[in-house]
Design a protein around this motif. Structure first.
Motif, short mmCIF file in Angstrom:
data_model
loop_
_atom_site.label_atom_id
_atom_site.label_comp_id
_atom_site.label_asym_id
_atom_site.label_seq_id
_atom_site.Cartn_x
_atom_site.Cartn_y
_atom_site.Cartn_z
N ILE A 231 0.90 -1.23 0.03
CA ILE A 231 0.05 -0.18 -0.04
C ILE A 231 0.94 1.21 0.06
N SER A 232 2.05 1.18 0.69
CA SER A 232 3.01 2.41 0.70
C SER A 232 3.48 2.56 -0.45
N GLU A 233 3.74 1.54 -1.27
CA GLU A 233 4.42 1.82 -2.80
C GLU A 233 3.51 2.73 -3.39
N LYS A 234 1.91 2.33 -3.23
CA LYS A 234 0.87 3.12 -4.04
C LYS A 234 0.86 4.48 -3.37
N LEU A 235 1.01 4.53 -2.23
CA LEU A 235 0.44 5.96 -1.62
C LEU A 235 1.67 6.87 -1.05
N PHE B 221 7.06 4.67 -1.75
CA PHE B 221 7.86 3.62 -0.93
C PHE B 221 8.55 2.64 -2.06
N LYS B 222 9.85 2.61 -1.84
CA LYS B 222 10.76 2.00 -2.86
C LYS B 222 11.36 0.69 -2.24
N GLN B 223 11.39 0.49 -1.07
CA GLN B 223 12.27 -0.72 -0.59
C GLN B 223 11.51 -1.94 -0.18
N GLY C 234 12.78 2.76 8.24
CA GLY C 234 13.13 3.59 9.27
C GLY C 234 12.30 4.88 9.42
N LYS C 235 11.42 5.11 8.46
CA LYS C 235 10.48 6.07 8.58
C LYS C 235 8.92 5.60 8.18
N GLY C 236 8.28 5.40 9.60
CA GLY C 236 6.92 5.07 9.20
C GLY C 236 6.16 6.53 9.34
N LEU D 71 1.91 3.37 7.19
CA LEU D 71 2.64 3.15 6.10
C LEU D 71 4.39 3.71 5.99
N LEU D 72 5.09 3.19 5.25
CA LEU D 72 6.36 3.53 5.29
C LEU D 72 6.77 4.35 4.21
#
Ligand SMILES: NC(=O)c1ccc[n+]([C@@H]2O[C@H](COP(=O)([O-])OP(=O)(O)OC[C@H]3O[C@@H](n4cnc5c(N)ncnc54)[C@H](O)[C@@H]3O)[C@@H](O)[C@H]2O)c1
Ligand SMILES: [Zn+2]
Length: 323
Positions: free
Chosen positions: A247-251, A254-256, A304-306, A299-300
């Motif tokens: 979901i983070s990739e979408k919003l 996030f790339k990791q 290291g950064k939520g 999300l991330l």
């Protein structure tokens, strides 16, 4: 910190103390319970329910426990959660402390004062926030902890690394479970580092108005899965973290994701699962992080950064249906 179980006598007078533990911990460490009043429960999440609370309360009345009694939960997260809860309602609240014996309860469940029980499929639906008087750590307990329970606890450690500590994430990538299990000093340092992360977050936001929500990374979907399928808490949140990354990739861009999946797999945790999306979504809607038609989702942005993002239930349902 790390004083050894025998130190308990110095903090809590045995005559007015009742230890609460489960059969697994008791059988593996019977000699440590000598000289203490103890209540031994059946192990497992299915006993973290009101019926157990009632049974323990009856036992306490029988034992003539009063307002000066201290309850000490010696065990994993189920034991610490239920002990804290019973101590908070018995005679309107008596003192309690913890001796966490699983990795999960050492780095997470025993810290922060959330104590409660499950109701049907709803995890931790009933409970209070009340801090223990003390938490005593003795690494000796880990010697008897089964491998799957180590892995279970490492899910929360990986969670802390994802939301707060990229250096610890790299350490976890370099290291291995075997290494941590065989080196008491290394695991002790890792546990201390995690205790500090969680305690600092709780100190800044005890009642979960903001930052403390970050600790729910992986838990929204995780809890819904945990109660529907036979998964350990750590396994369920591991799958939850994978999907939260997606979901983070979408919003958040996030790339990791690959690194997160890599670390979870390295510690033998499951990452993807096929599940009944509609059924899981129904449970997920009742999550405590829900506020009317929206939900705070963790999300991330990067390892290291939520971050906390508000997602409408509609948008969430549409994302989940595409998994
Ligand atoms: N209160 C919180 O903030 C918080 C945070 C995270 C998790 N939790 C709760 O914690 C629970 C999960 O914790 P857990 O995984 O520790 O659960 P658990 O108490 O069920 O322990 C896991 C298993 O390991 C066994 N065990 C524990 N210590 C042992 C030891 N030293 N030697 C041998 N066996 C041992 C237990 O008997 C049990 O079978 C869940 O109910 C979860 O909701 C609470
Ligand atoms: Zn958890």
């Amino acid at each position: 910190m790390a004083y050894g179980f025998s130190y308990l006598k110095k903090i809590s007078e045995p005559k007015s103390t009742v230890l609460i533990t489960d059969e697994n911990v008791y059988n593996a460490h019977t000699k440590r319970f000598k000289g203490w009043n103890s209540i031994i429960l059946k192990p497992g999440e299915e006993y973290k329910v009101q019926a157990t609370v009632d049974a323990v309360i009856e036992k306490l009345i029988e034992m003539e426990a009063d307002r000066n009694t201290t309850l000490v939960g010696v065990g994993g997260g189920v034991i610490t959660d239920i002990t804290g809860y019973i101590a908070s309602v018995y005679m309107r609240g008596i003192k309690f402390g913890f001796v966490p014996t699983s990795v999960l309860s050492m780095v997470d469940a025993s810290i922060g004062g959330k104590n409660g029980i499950d109701v049907g499929v709803y995890k931790n639906m009933v409970g209070i926030i009340r801090q223990p008087s003390f938490i005593l750590y003795d690494m000796i307990f880990l010697n008897t902890l089964p491998d799957t329970e180590w892995e279970n606890g490492f899910a929360e450690i990986i969670k802390h690394a994802c939301i707060k500590d990229s250096a610890m994430f790299s350490e976890l990538e370099r290291n291995s479970l075997k290494n941590y299990q065989s080196r008491q000093k290394t695991v002790c340092e890792l546990i201390q580092r995690n205790v500090k992360i969680k305690a600092a977050v709780v100190k800044r936001d005890e009642f979960e108005k903001g930052e403390r929500r970050l600790l729910n990374f992986g838990h929204t979907l995780g809890h819904a899965l945990e109660t529907q399928y036979e998964l350990l808490h750590g396994q369920a949140i591991s799958i939850g973290m994978t999907y939260a990354c997606q979901i983070s990739e979408k919003l958040t861009g996030f790339k990791q994701m690959e690194r997160v999946v890599g670390v979870l797999e390295k510690y033998n945790l499951p990452t993807y699962a096929s599940f009944n999306k509609q059924k899981v979504f129904e449970v997920l809607k009742m999550d405590k992080k829900r506020e009317r038609k929206e939900m705070n989702y963790i999300l991330l942005e990067r390892i290291g950064k939520g971050v906390i993002r508000t997602i409408s239930l509609k948008q969430l349902e549409s994302i989940i249906s595409k998994f």
